[in-house]
Design an enzyme around this catalytic site. Structure first.
Site, PDB file in Angstrom:
ATOM      1  N   HIS A 141       1.611   5.592 -42.292  1.00 36.92           N
ATOM      2  CA  HIS A 141       1.030   6.593 -41.681  1.00 36.92           C
ATOM      3  C   HIS A 141      -0.031   7.382 -42.597  1.00 36.92           C
ATOM      4  O   HIS A 141       0.162   7.518 -43.784  1.00 36.92           O
ATOM      5  CB  HIS A 141       1.918   7.618 -41.109  1.00 36.92           C
ATOM      6  N   ASP A 142      -1.137   7.973 -41.903  1.00 31.20           N
ATOM      7  CA  ASP A 142      -2.101   8.967 -42.865  1.00 31.20           C
ATOM      8  C   ASP A 142      -3.098   8.289 -43.933  1.00 31.20           C
ATOM      9  O   ASP A 142      -3.418   8.770 -44.741  1.00 31.20           O
ATOM     10  CB  ASP A 142      -1.339  10.266 -43.339  1.00 31.20           C
ATOM     11  N   GLY A 156       2.925   5.911 -46.850  1.00 31.49           N
ATOM     12  CA  GLY A 156       2.219   7.005 -46.054  1.00 31.49           C
ATOM     13  C   GLY A 156       1.176   7.816 -47.393  1.00 31.49           C
ATOM     14  O   GLY A 156       1.487   7.840 -48.366  1.00 31.49           O
TER      15      GLY A 156
END
Length: 262
Positions: free
Chosen positions: A121-122, A139
């Site tokens: 994520h991100d 992440g």
């Protein structure tokens, strides 16, 4: 003839260009947008608030746009945005962002992402990146253009990998790799400038020579990091082809939050 296999599931609300091909048993979620000439392999799942550009090739059994592996995630409508002409091979997993960051995971154009890669994520990936099989990004990782991440490597969250750098296979990276640098090992250590890669991308001999000098300042001179940064600024004012890449190197080091590999 339809380009969507009859066993595929396209949920109501999904937006697919008429030229998109979807293979057997693939699933495309209701919030997904897919651009022209993109192909989705069999058994793949494209879900979440995901945008895929044009001419992407998604391999079989890929999972694109899944929920973040973050215990703070509470079903917020975070996003994944992927550009054009990317190859994403079998069993790759790519997750949407979180509201603790910008809320979006991004992947640029012309990237080559091999089998079993994970993009957490991100993460923010630029363009023309190669990620070899089983490379794993936690992440919030940022990767610059033309970087290479070796197979079975693990990258710690919030780490940055600079443009034109290379991380060797089976490495563990816990701090930033500056642009143009080769790194490898557990924990990853610097091993010089990515000379061959720079030559292939048209960097001049003068620019490569300047980067070699900059590398010696940072890693071989015995200078403190603050002293090295001052010397890099001097090198970047020579008035030649090396000024821009040395400046990029100095700027990257200045902006590092986790510190660079040493």
């Amino acid at each position: 003839m339809s380009k969507i296999h009859p066993t595929a599931i396209i949920e109501p609300g999904a937006q697919l260009d008429e030229s998109v091909e979807v293979g057997p048993y693939a699933i495309v979620g209701q919030h997904v947008q897919i651009g022209a000439r993109t192909t989705i392999g069999s058994h793949s799942v494209i879900e979440g608030h995901t945008v895929l550009g044009s001419d992407n090739r998604i391999g079989h059994y890929a999972s694109v746009g899944g929920r973040p592996q973050d215990m703070k995630y509470k079903d917020e409508p975070t996003r994944l945005v992927i550009g054009d002409r990317n190859t994403i091979r079998e069993f790759t997993t790519i997750h949407t962002g979180t509201v603790q960051d910008t809320g979006v995971t991004t992947i640029g154009d012309d990237n080559w992402i091999m089998a079993y890669v994970h993009v957490g994520h991100d993460c923010q990936l630029g363009s023309n990146i190669i990620m070899s099989s089983n490379a794993q990004l936690a992440g919030h990782v940022i990767i610059g253009d033309h970087a290479i991440v070796g197979g079975m490597s693990g990258v710690h969250q919030f780490v940055r990998i600079g443009a034109h750098s290379m991380l060797g296979g089976a490495s563990a990276l816990v701090q930033d790799i500056p642009p143009f640098v080769i790194a490898a090992g557990n924990k990853a250590e610097p091993h010089g400038i990515n000379v061959e890669g720079l030559r292939r991308r048209g960097f001049s001999a003068e620019a490569i020579s300047a980067l070699r000098s900059a590398y010696r300042v940072v890693y071989k001179s015995g200078a403190t990091l603050e002293e090295a940064k001052a010397q890099l600024r001097e090198l970047a004012s020579a008035g030649g082809d090396g000024d821009a890449p040395v400046t990029a190197l100095a700027d990257f080091i200045d902006a590092s939050q986790r510190g660079i590999i040493r």
